[in-house]
Design a protein around this motif. Structure first.
Motif, PDB file in Angstrom:
ATOM      1  N   ILE A 165      -2.738  14.744 -42.757  1.00 43.58           N
ATOM      2  CA  ILE A 165      -2.296  13.549 -42.036  1.00 43.58           C
ATOM      3  C   ILE A 165      -3.401  12.502 -42.095  1.00 43.58           C
ATOM      4  CG2 ILE A 165      -1.589  12.589 -39.806  1.00 43.58           C
ATOM      5  CD1 ILE A 165      -0.480  15.340 -39.094  1.00 43.58           C
ATOM      6  N   GLU A 166      -3.077  11.367 -42.630  1.00 39.38           N
ATOM      7  CA  GLU A 166      -4.056  10.285 -42.735  1.00 39.38           C
ATOM      8  C   GLU A 166      -3.993   9.364 -41.526  1.00 39.38           C
ATOM      9  OE1 GLU A 166      -4.260   6.488 -45.614  1.00 39.38           O
ATOM     10  OE2 GLU A 166      -4.616   8.390 -46.645  1.00 39.38           O
ATOM     11  N   GLU A 171       4.693  -0.075 -35.006  1.00 35.44           N
ATOM     12  CA  GLU A 171       4.570  -1.490 -35.344  1.00 35.44           C
ATOM     13  C   GLU A 171       3.406  -2.138 -34.600  1.00 35.44           C
ATOM     14  OE1 GLU A 171       8.162  -3.639 -34.785  1.00 35.44           O
ATOM     15  OE2 GLU A 171       9.272  -2.569 -36.349  1.00 35.44           O
ATOM     16  N   GLU A 172       3.067  -1.585 -33.435  1.00 33.99           N
ATOM     17  CA  GLU A 172       2.023  -2.200 -32.606  1.00 33.99           C
ATOM     18  C   GLU A 172       0.669  -1.512 -32.711  1.00 33.99           C
ATOM     19  OE1 GLU A 172       4.858  -0.884 -31.194  1.00 33.99           O
ATOM     20  OE2 GLU A 172       6.060  -2.739 -31.258  1.00 33.99           O
ATOM     21  N   GLU A 173       0.648  -0.204 -32.978  1.00 34.65           N
ATOM     22  CA  GLU A 173      -0.607   0.542 -32.936  1.00 34.65           C
ATOM     23  C   GLU A 173      -0.720   1.510 -34.106  1.00 34.65           C
ATOM     24  OE1 GLU A 173      -2.054   1.810 -28.816  1.00 34.65           O
ATOM     25  OE2 GLU A 173       0.127   1.771 -28.548  1.00 34.65           O
ATOM     26  N   SER A 174      -1.951   1.972 -34.336  1.00 31.52           N
ATOM     27  CA  SER A 174      -2.172   3.019 -35.335  1.00 31.52           C
ATOM     28  C   SER A 174      -3.290   3.931 -34.860  1.00 31.52           C
ATOM     29  CB  SER A 174      -2.526   2.412 -36.697  1.00 31.52           C
ATOM     30  OG  SER A 174      -3.766   1.747 -36.638  1.00 31.52           O
ATOM     31  N   TRP A 175      -3.190   5.189 -35.243  1.00 29.00           N
ATOM     32  CA  TRP A 175      -4.172   6.199 -34.874  1.00 29.00           C
ATOM     33  C   TRP A 175      -4.626   6.914 -36.141  1.00 29.00           C
ATOM     34  CZ3 TRP A 175       0.433   5.164 -32.640  1.00 29.00           C
ATOM     35  CH2 TRP A 175       0.439   4.774 -31.291  1.00 29.00           C
ATOM     36  N   SER A 176      -5.880   6.787 -36.457  1.00 28.06           N
ATOM     37  CA  SER A 176      -6.422   7.441 -37.646  1.00 28.06           C
ATOM     38  C   SER A 176      -6.690   8.910 -37.335  1.00 28.06           C
ATOM     39  CB  SER A 176      -7.706   6.757 -38.087  1.00 28.06           C
ATOM     40  OG  SER A 176      -8.289   7.456 -39.166  1.00 28.06           O
ATOM     41  N   ALA A 177      -6.286   9.785 -38.238  1.00 28.37           N
ATOM     42  CA  ALA A 177      -6.496  11.219 -38.032  1.00 28.37           C
ATOM     43  C   ALA A 177      -7.982  11.559 -37.961  1.00 28.37           C
ATOM     44  CB  ALA A 177      -5.829  12.013 -39.153  1.00 28.37           C
ATOM     45  N   ASP A 179     -10.176  10.060 -36.429  1.00 30.21           N
ATOM     46  CA  ASP A 179     -10.688   9.795 -35.087  1.00 30.21           C
ATOM     47  C   ASP A 179     -10.161  10.790 -34.060  1.00 30.21           C
ATOM     48  OD1 ASP A 179     -12.075   7.573 -36.012  1.00 30.21           O
ATOM     49  OD2 ASP A 179     -10.370   6.218 -35.664  1.00 30.21           O
ATOM     50  N   CYS A 180      -9.318  11.719 -34.497  1.00 33.06           N
ATOM     51  CA  CYS A 180      -8.704  12.692 -33.585  1.00 33.06           C
ATOM     52  C   CYS A 180      -9.316  14.074 -33.795  1.00 33.06           C
ATOM     53  CB  CYS A 180      -7.196  12.771 -33.812  1.00 33.06           C
ATOM     54  SG  CYS A 180      -6.335  11.190 -33.595  1.00 33.06           S
ATOM     55  N   THR A 181      -9.313  14.862 -32.746  1.00 31.17           N
ATOM     56  CA  THR A 181      -9.802  16.235 -32.863  1.00 31.17           C
ATOM     57  C   THR A 181      -8.704  17.113 -33.458  1.00 31.17           C
ATOM     58  OG1 THR A 181      -9.032  16.890 -30.656  1.00 31.17           O
ATOM     59  CG2 THR A 181     -11.247  15.899 -30.820  1.00 31.17           C
ATOM     60  N   LYS A 182      -9.105  18.273 -33.940  1.00 28.44           N
ATOM     61  CA  LYS A 182      -8.139  19.228 -34.475  1.00 28.44           C
ATOM     62  C   LYS A 182      -7.128  19.632 -33.412  1.00 28.44           C
ATOM     63  CE  LYS A 182      -8.000  23.832 -36.595  1.00 28.44           C
ATOM     64  NZ  LYS A 182      -8.830  24.965 -37.075  1.00 28.44           N
ATOM     65  N   LYS A 183      -7.597  19.814 -32.198  1.00 30.45           N
ATOM     66  CA  LYS A 183      -6.699  20.183 -31.093  1.00 30.45           C
ATOM     67  C   LYS A 183      -5.668  19.098 -30.839  1.00 30.45           C
ATOM     68  CE  LYS A 183      -6.682  21.409 -26.178  1.00 30.45           C
ATOM     69  NZ  LYS A 183      -7.497  21.590 -24.955  1.00 30.45           N
ATOM     70  N   GLU A 184      -6.105  17.837 -30.861  1.00 28.96           N
ATOM     71  CA  GLU A 184      -5.182  16.729 -30.632  1.00 28.96           C
ATOM     72  C   GLU A 184      -4.122  16.659 -31.726  1.00 28.96           C
ATOM     73  OE1 GLU A 184      -8.123  13.551 -28.315  1.00 28.96           O
ATOM     74  OE2 GLU A 184      -8.070  13.619 -30.507  1.00 28.96           O
TER      75      GLU A 184
END
Length: 237
Positions: A165-166, A171-177, A179-184
């Motif tokens: 997962i990249e 449309e409003e937000e994005s979350w980079s993988a 920046d996330c923990t494995k648990k998240e």
């Protein structure tokens, strides 16, 4: 007085997934020995490791990181290096599909083998009316773990998906993988329903792959069949 150095030709090749041009050289006798030992082991895992070692030595472009390349990139690069090293064709032993037992040697021209892209393949997966995911291709290390771990469990499958997962975005937000923990990431995947997860599975099923179709004539039945060779080990010799 030291012996003279033997000059080695260099070639240029385009990485399928990125289009990046790289320089490479054929493998040498010392690297061929690594490949022969791996082939004699008849272990897909040992062959894969040997291929990585050879590529590390033969790719001359300095900023190429093998662990960041996709599986089909690795396979394509190796076949081209192999072709420039020991010959443009390879003999493979193919099982005739009409009786599923007769084995026939077939010469395959390596120049004809390309990475095939499924027209239905998409890196962007729409999860619902709001959220989507952008996927990246599994690296060789992730491929080895998921294909050669005999004790692989459901958590390992989730680990593979998470590693590919990249980005999650709307449309409003994005979350980079990154920046996330494995648990998240695991908790996010566990929220998906079956239909949504099947879309992710389709990404892996339709992923670009090294593939070549050959015609095989069964000498016993005289039946000619099409056989699809896929993946590195299908062409390894």
């Amino acid at each position: 007085m030291p012996l003279p150095k033997i000059s080695t030709p260099t070639y240029e090749l385009k990485i399928p997934s990125s289009g990046k041009l790289i320089n490479y050289r054929p493998f040498l006798v010392k690297e061929e020995k690594i490949l022969i030992i791996a082939m004699e082991s008849q272990s897909d895992k040992e062959i894969t490791r040997a291929v990585k070692d050879v590529l590390s030595s033969c790719i001359l472009t300095k900023d190429v990181k093998l662990d960041d390349l996709s599986t089909f990139d690795i396979e394509y690069l190796f076949l081209n290096i192999r072709g420039k090293s020991v010959g443009e064709s390879v003999e493979v032993l193919v099982t005739c599909p009409d009786d599923n037992k007769t084995k026939v040697p077939v010469q395959v021209n390596l120049d004809e083998i390309q990475v095939q892209v499924n027209k239905d393949h998409q890196r962007d997966i729409q999860l619902d009316g709001n959220l989507s995911m952008r996927m990246k291709y599994p690296s060789m290390g992730e491929f080895i773990k998921s294909n050669f771990n005999v004790d692989m469990k459901v958590n390992d499958t989730f680990d593979l998906v998470c590693s590919c997962i990249e980005q999650v975005y709307s449309e409003e937000e994005s979350w980079s993988a990154s920046d996330c923990t494995k648990k998240e990431m695991n908790e996010f995947l566990e929220q998906l329903n079956t239909t949504q997860f099947q879309k992710i599975e389709k990404f892996f099923e339709t992923m670009p792959k090294l593939s070549h179709t050959i015609k095989v004539l069964n000498p016993n039945t005289k039946v000619q069949s099409d056989v699809v060779l896929e993946g590195l080990t299908a062409f390894f010799a």
